[in-house]
Every structure is written in C-alpha cells, then in structure tokens.
Write a protein that holds these residues in place. Structure first.
Motif, PDB file in Angstrom:
ATOM      1  N   LEU A  92      39.786  92.361  40.292  1.00 16.99           N
ATOM      2  CA  LEU A  92      40.350  91.664  39.432  1.00 16.99           C
ATOM      3  C   LEU A  92      42.133  92.307  39.209  1.00 16.99           C
ATOM      4  O   LEU A  92      42.242  93.404  39.443  1.00 16.99           O
ATOM      5  N   GLU A  93      42.788  91.229  39.259  1.00 15.58           N
ATOM      6  CA  GLU A  93      44.292  91.360  39.147  1.00 15.58           C
ATOM      7  C   GLU A  93      44.505  92.333  37.917  1.00 15.58           C
ATOM      8  O   GLU A  93      45.303  93.541  38.146  1.00 15.58           O
ATOM      9  N   GLU A  94      43.840  92.435  36.924  1.00 17.75           N
ATOM     10  CA  GLU A  94      44.084  93.448  35.760  1.00 17.75           C
ATOM     11  C   GLU A  94      43.810  94.798  35.979  1.00 17.75           C
ATOM     12  O   GLU A  94      44.286  95.590  35.402  1.00 17.75           O
ATOM     13  N   HIS A  95      43.086  95.126  37.219  1.00 15.92           N
ATOM     14  CA  HIS A  95      42.584  96.527  37.394  1.00 15.92           C
ATOM     15  C   HIS A  95      43.443  96.768  38.699  1.00 15.92           C
ATOM     16  O   HIS A  95      43.156  98.224  39.071  1.00 15.92           O
ATOM     17  N   SER A  97      46.697  96.803  38.750  1.00 15.38           N
ATOM     18  CA  SER A  97      48.037  96.520  37.780  1.00 15.38           C
ATOM     19  C   SER A  97      49.269  97.378  38.472  1.00 15.38           C
ATOM     20  O   SER A  97      50.294  96.683  38.208  1.00 15.38           O
ATOM     21  N   PRO A 115      43.725  86.361  36.853  1.00 16.08           N
ATOM     22  CA  PRO A 115      43.032  85.793  35.578  1.00 16.08           C
ATOM     23  C   PRO A 115      42.524  84.510  35.417  1.00 16.08           C
ATOM     24  O   PRO A 115      41.463  84.188  34.722  1.00 16.08           O
TER      25      PRO A 115
END
Length: 156
Positions: A92-95, A97, A115
C-alpha cells in the motif's frame, strides 16, 4: 524462441477467494514477465513441452498485497525484500511513504497501490497478466515468490 518456465505445485489456486477451487497438480506457464498458460501440469506441459519446470511443494497462487506496515530492516531494499519473503509483490502506498521506499519499490518492480484502489482481498488473481505468483506451505508460510516472472524469494 523465448525461454518459458512452468511453476508447478501440489495445487493451483487462481485466486484466494473461496470461489476458486484448487486445481490438483496445478501449474502456471510464464514467459518473460507474463502468464501464458494455466491448468494442470499435464495440460500446461502439453502446451509448452520445451519449458523448464520448477516444482514446489504446497499451493501456488497469485502473489499478495502486503496491507500493513513494512517489516523493520536496516535499509528500504531489505524492508521490501522482507515483504517478498511473505509472498507479496505489492504494498500500500501509505506504507511506502518515503522517497527511499518508493524508489526501492520502483527499482525492484514492486507495485505500490494507491489509496483509491480497493484492497479488500489479495492483490491479484492469476490471469493473462504480469506473472506475480507465490507458493505457500500447509501452514501458510511462503515457500517462493515470483515477481514479474522472476524468482525473487525461495525458502531454503
């Protein structure tokens, strides 16, 4: 003639949903970075008789989307390699970062999922797309990970 590899296992799952029944003695044919055939080992070998066969104990299926924080490791590359060892070829992009993590993902061809993409189930189903595969043993431990047709992790 292009080099083809057949990844074969005790069973093949086209997806990890319950709607997909395992195919006993299943196999996936890979050419370069693409899936070019699927079915039983006998069917796939009939289609590609000159392909190299890699046999794995366990269940072969699509690689996963790693949905949590990346494992801790000294470098961004090692953090992403730890994800590959879990059978995932996407994060995931959020991880991912930091610029260093995104650069390491790009260098290693690991998919960074924005996301806006739904993530309620594993990242992929095996189809005629990029050859991102994983093999899991009876305990759910990853035995091997194939990323874009390349074997990037193999448990010793």
């Amino acid at each position: 003639m292009p080099v083809r590899t057949i990844h074969a296992a005790d069973a093949l799952r086209y997806g990890w949903d319950e709607e997909f029944e395992p195919v006993p003695d299943g196999a996936v044919a890979v050419e370069a970075d693409r899936v070019v055939g699927m079915g039983t080992l006998a069917e796939v070998q009939e289609q590609y008789p000159d392909a190299r066969v890699r046999r794995w104990p366990g269940i072969l299926g699509p690689a996963l989307l790693h949905q949590g924080p990346l494992p801790e490791a000294p470098t961004p590359r090692e953090r992403l390699h730890a994800v590959l060892k879990l059978g995932a070829t996407a994060v995931l992009e959020e991880h991912a970062s930091t610029p260093e993590l995104r650069a390491a993902a790009a260098r290693n061809d690991i998919v960074v999922v924005p996301p806006t993409m739904p993530v309620s189930r594993p990242y992929a189903r095996i189809g005629a797309g990029r050859a991102d595969l994983a093999v899991f043993d009876e305990n759910g431990e990853c035995i091997a990970t194939v990323l874009g047709g390349r074997l990037v992790h193999r448990r010793r």
